[in-house]
Design a protein around this motif. Structure first.
Motif, PDB file in Angstrom:
ATOM      1  N   CYS A  30       0.847  -1.197   0.000  1.00 32.30           N
ATOM      2  CA  CYS A  30       0.000   0.000   0.000  1.00 32.30           C
ATOM      3  C   CYS A  30       0.881   1.245   0.000  1.00 32.30           C
ATOM      4  CB  CYS A  30      -0.889   0.025   1.237  1.00 32.30           C
ATOM      5  SG  CYS A  30      -1.941  -1.424   1.424  1.00 32.30           S
ATOM      6  N   VAL A  31       0.516   2.212  -0.824  1.00 36.02           N
ATOM      7  CA  VAL A  31       1.242   3.476  -0.900  1.00 36.02           C
ATOM      8  C   VAL A  31       0.608   4.459   0.078  1.00 36.02           C
ATOM      9  CG1 VAL A  31       2.036   5.335  -2.405  1.00 36.02           C
ATOM     10  CG2 VAL A  31       1.705   3.031  -3.333  1.00 36.02           C
ATOM     11  N   ASN A  34      -0.617   9.398  -0.874  1.00 34.88           N
ATOM     12  CA  ASN A  34      -0.405   9.620  -2.300  1.00 34.88           C
ATOM     13  C   ASN A  34      -1.398  10.622  -2.890  1.00 34.88           C
ATOM     14  OD1 ASN A  34       1.152   9.202  -4.590  1.00 34.88           O
ATOM     15  ND2 ASN A  34      -0.099   7.500  -5.310  1.00 34.88           N
ATOM     16  N   TYR A  53       5.627   3.003   1.819  1.00 33.75           N
ATOM     17  CA  TYR A  53       4.715   1.876   1.744  1.00 33.75           C
ATOM     18  C   TYR A  53       4.472   1.244   3.112  1.00 33.75           C
ATOM     19  CZ  TYR A  53       6.792   2.383  -2.865  1.00 33.75           C
ATOM     20  OH  TYR A  53       7.271   2.904  -4.038  1.00 33.75           O
ATOM     21  N   GLU A  82      -9.567   3.195  -2.794  1.00 27.58           N
ATOM     22  CA  GLU A  82      -8.293   3.205  -3.520  1.00 27.58           C
ATOM     23  C   GLU A  82      -8.391   2.466  -4.856  1.00 27.58           C
ATOM     24  OE1 GLU A  82      -4.780   2.685  -1.319  1.00 27.58           O
ATOM     25  OE2 GLU A  82      -5.649   3.408   0.568  1.00 27.58           O
ATOM     26  N   LEU A 174      -3.380  11.842  -7.997  1.00 30.20           N
ATOM     27  CA  LEU A 174      -2.295  10.974  -7.536  1.00 30.20           C
ATOM     28  C   LEU A 174      -0.970  11.734  -7.582  1.00 30.20           C
ATOM     29  CD1 LEU A 174      -3.146   7.618  -9.337  1.00 30.20           C
ATOM     30  CD2 LEU A 174      -2.942   7.907  -6.866  1.00 30.20           C
ATOM     31  N   SER A 177       2.614   8.541  -9.832  1.00 29.88           N
ATOM     32  CA  SER A 177       1.881   7.798 -10.853  1.00 29.88           C
ATOM     33  C   SER A 177       2.096   6.300 -10.674  1.00 29.88           C
ATOM     34  CB  SER A 177       2.345   8.218 -12.246  1.00 29.88           C
ATOM     35  OG  SER A 177       3.664   7.729 -12.493  1.00 29.88           O
ATOM     36  N   ILE A 178       1.298   5.524 -11.343  1.00 31.44           N
ATOM     37  CA  ILE A 178       1.417   4.072 -11.279  1.00 31.44           C
ATOM     38  C   ILE A 178       2.796   3.621 -11.729  1.00 31.44           C
ATOM     39  CG2 ILE A 178       0.596   1.965 -12.413  1.00 31.44           C
ATOM     40  CD1 ILE A 178      -2.211   3.327 -12.283  1.00 31.44           C
ATOM     41  N   ILE A 181       5.377   4.484  -9.051  1.00 36.24           N
ATOM     42  CA  ILE A 181       5.286   3.581  -7.907  1.00 36.24           C
ATOM     43  C   ILE A 181       5.975   2.258  -8.214  1.00 36.24           C
ATOM     44  CG2 ILE A 181       3.668   2.193  -6.542  1.00 36.24           C
ATOM     45  CD1 ILE A 181       1.690   4.593  -6.876  1.00 36.24           C
ATOM     46  N   THR A 199      -2.920   2.140  -4.314  1.00 38.97           N
ATOM     47  CA  THR A 199      -2.185   3.338  -4.713  1.00 38.97           C
ATOM     48  C   THR A 199      -2.492   4.592  -3.896  1.00 38.97           C
ATOM     49  OG1 THR A 199      -3.843   3.761  -6.431  1.00 38.97           O
ATOM     50  CG2 THR A 199      -1.906   2.491  -7.072  1.00 38.97           C
TER      51      THR A 199
END
Length: 236
Positions: A30-31, A34, A53, A82, A174, A177-178, A181, A199
């Protein structure tokens, strides 16, 4: 094979939209913090040098539609809506292109939190496990393959409790970004299929009580739902 003294819980499996086979969950990352507005409502600042995280146990996961009891040890049980991403191939020290190619799919998720315990441990500079890694504390909706859905900035992410909107934002908010991450996390782990990454949550988090119905969604993905029910176990 050596016999075991007892059986562990089965590996949780998330349904995949329009497919018979499900996605087995091996690890959940888990971030934290964010979304800037969420960090602000928690009274903290965003660390813009790098994401950070925490982890949650797959054994504590339930699927969308679960009816779960109010958890022990807390008087301040919070929802967090999320975007979850699921990996479909190994990833280590990845480039953004490799990160995108490794994504199996996306889904809606709830990161349920014993907020009072999280804040207590945070103030003492101790891990958040009591606040975050609780039974029934991760809820996942069915995944949609990445080939059928893109995490574009305008996608709305939202949550309501008993029909009242509590969270409403877009993925444009966000901070990391994905791809960022996955590139960062893969510097520290050999990521692999079965890894799920949550995220982060937008602003508007808050408490729920027994009897509340939590529903959320992200444009184009399967919605998510959970009910807090003192009489219920969990739906797997």
């Amino acid at each position: 094979m050596t016999d075991t003294l007892f059986e562990l819980p089965a590996i949780p499996v998330v349904p995949v939209v329009n497919e018979c086979a499900g996605y087995p969950v091996g690890r959940i990352f888990c971030v934290g913090r964010n979304y800037a507005a969420h960090a602000a409502e928690m009274g903290v600042e965003v660390d813009r040098e790098a994401p950070f995280y925490f982890t949650k146990s797959p054994a504590n996961m339930v699927l969308s539609g679960a009816q779960v009891p109010y958890p022990p040890g807390t008087d301040n049980f919070h929802y967090e809506m999320e975007l979850a991403l699921a990996l479909g191939s190994p990833l280590f020290q990845a480039t953004p292109e490799q990160a995108r190619a490794a994504i199996f799919g996306f889904g809606c998720a709830l990161d349920m939190t014993r907020r009072d315990l999280q804040i207590r441990e945070r103030k003492k500079q101790r891990p958040w496990s009591l606040g975050k890694d609780l039974e029934n504390g991760t809820v996942l909706a069915p995944f949609t393959r990445a080939s059928d859905w893109a995490a574009t900035a305008e996608r709305r992410i939202h949550l309501n409790v008993n029909g009242e909107t509590r969270q409403d934002a877009t993925l444009a908010e966000l901070i990391w970004s994905i791809e960022e991450i996955l590139c960062h996390l893969s510097q520290f782990y050999h990521l692999r299929p079965g890894d799920v990454i949550l995220t982060g949550t937008p602003a508007g988090v808050g408490p729920v009580v027994s009897g509340d119905v939590i529903e959320g969604g992200i444009d184009g993905l399967q919605p998510i739902k959970m009910e807090i029910n003192a009489e219920a176990g969990s739906v797997q």
